[in-house]
Design a protein around this motif. Sequence first.
Motif, short mmCIF file in Angstrom:
data_model
loop_
_atom_site.label_atom_id
_atom_site.label_comp_id
_atom_site.label_asym_id
_atom_site.label_seq_id
_atom_site.Cartn_x
_atom_site.Cartn_y
_atom_site.Cartn_z
N ALA A 127 0.05 14.78 2.53
CA ALA A 127 1.31 14.15 2.15
C ALA A 127 1.08 12.72 1.72
O ALA A 127 0.12 12.08 2.14
CB ALA A 127 2.31 14.20 3.31
N GLY A 128 2.01 12.21 0.89
CA GLY A 128 1.92 10.83 0.46
C GLY A 128 3.29 10.21 0.34
O GLY A 128 4.30 10.91 0.17
N ILE A 129 3.33 8.88 0.44
CA ILE A 129 4.59 8.16 0.33
C ILE A 129 4.33 6.86 -0.42
O ILE A 129 3.30 6.22 -0.26
CB ILE A 129 5.21 7.91 1.73
CG1 ILE A 129 6.63 7.34 1.61
CG2 ILE A 129 4.31 7.01 2.58
CD1 ILE A 129 7.40 7.41 2.93
N SER A 130 5.29 6.47 -1.24
CA SER A 130 5.13 5.28 -2.06
C SER A 130 5.34 4.01 -1.25
O SER A 130 5.79 4.05 -0.10
CB SER A 130 6.14 5.32 -3.22
OG SER A 130 7.47 5.30 -2.70
N TYR A 143 0.82 -1.21 0.00
CA TYR A 143 0.00 0.00 0.00
C TYR A 143 0.85 1.26 0.00
O TYR A 143 1.82 1.36 0.77
CB TYR A 143 -0.92 0.03 1.23
CG TYR A 143 -1.99 -1.02 1.20
CD1 TYR A 143 -1.78 -2.28 1.74
CD2 TYR A 143 -3.23 -0.76 0.62
CE1 TYR A 143 -2.76 -3.25 1.70
CE2 TYR A 143 -4.22 -1.72 0.57
CZ TYR A 143 -3.97 -2.97 1.12
OH TYR A 143 -4.96 -3.92 1.07
N ALA A 144 0.47 2.19 -0.85
CA ALA A 144 0.96 3.55 -0.71
C ALA A 144 0.19 4.18 0.45
O ALA A 144 -0.97 3.84 0.68
CB ALA A 144 0.76 4.33 -2.00
N MET A 145 0.84 5.09 1.13
CA MET A 145 0.22 5.69 2.32
C MET A 145 0.10 7.19 2.17
O MET A 145 0.88 7.83 1.43
CB MET A 145 1.06 5.37 3.56
CG MET A 145 1.27 3.88 3.82
SD MET A 145 -0.28 3.02 4.18
CE MET A 145 -0.73 3.79 5.74
N GLY A 146 -0.85 7.74 2.88
CA GLY A 146 -1.03 9.18 2.81
C GLY A 146 -1.59 9.74 4.10
O GLY A 146 -2.12 9.01 4.94
N TRP A 147 -1.44 11.04 4.24
CA TRP A 147 -2.03 11.78 5.34
C TRP A 147 -2.96 12.85 4.77
O TRP A 147 -2.60 13.55 3.81
CB TRP A 147 -0.97 12.45 6.21
CG TRP A 147 -0.19 11.53 7.09
CD1 TRP A 147 1.01 10.96 6.82
CD2 TRP A 147 -0.59 11.06 8.38
NE1 TRP A 147 1.40 10.16 7.87
CE2 TRP A 147 0.44 10.21 8.85
CE3 TRP A 147 -1.70 11.28 9.20
CZ2 TRP A 147 0.39 9.58 10.10
CZ3 TRP A 147 -1.74 10.67 10.44
CH2 TRP A 147 -0.71 9.82 10.88
N PHE A 148 -4.13 12.95 5.36
CA PHE A 148 -5.10 13.97 5.02
C PHE A 148 -5.46 14.73 6.30
O PHE A 148 -5.18 14.27 7.40
CB PHE A 148 -6.37 13.35 4.45
CG PHE A 148 -6.19 12.73 3.09
CD1 PHE A 148 -5.54 11.51 2.95
CD2 PHE A 148 -6.69 13.35 1.95
CE1 PHE A 148 -5.38 10.92 1.70
CE2 PHE A 148 -6.53 12.77 0.71
CZ PHE A 148 -5.87 11.56 0.59
#
Length: 127
Positions: free
Chosen positions: A49-52, A32-37
């Motif tokens: 932000a997002g991260i691969s 999973y790619a991860m992100g913050w909202f």
Amino acid sequence: QVQLVESGGGLVQAGGSLRLSCAASGRTFSTYAMGWFRQAPGKEREYVAGISRSADNTYVTESVKGRFTISRDLAKNTVYLQMNSLKPEDTAVYYCAAGYSIGYVQILTVESQYNYWGQGTQVTVSS
């Protein structure tokens, strides 16, 4: 199935720092790619932000660039959001999200690309 639990929110004065953590359950965290909202009162949820999958690629939105950093620890199934130089306008509920990604270096930037969400953690920045 992935379950996400955020922690690290709280009350901080302007200029201070916080580090949010998001612990993921399940063996497939690395797929999973991860992100913050975040969602401020009376506003729509916005991407921060997002991260691969590989953690090689990261992205932060313009409003937090130079202040926030996203990272992930694959061994600990955890993604982090380091927030420095906080401003009152950063006050919001912050959500961690996981989106299935075929590519190792892909960053997901659209809310609809994310499949799983945490319950959120409140960040309040006082002036």
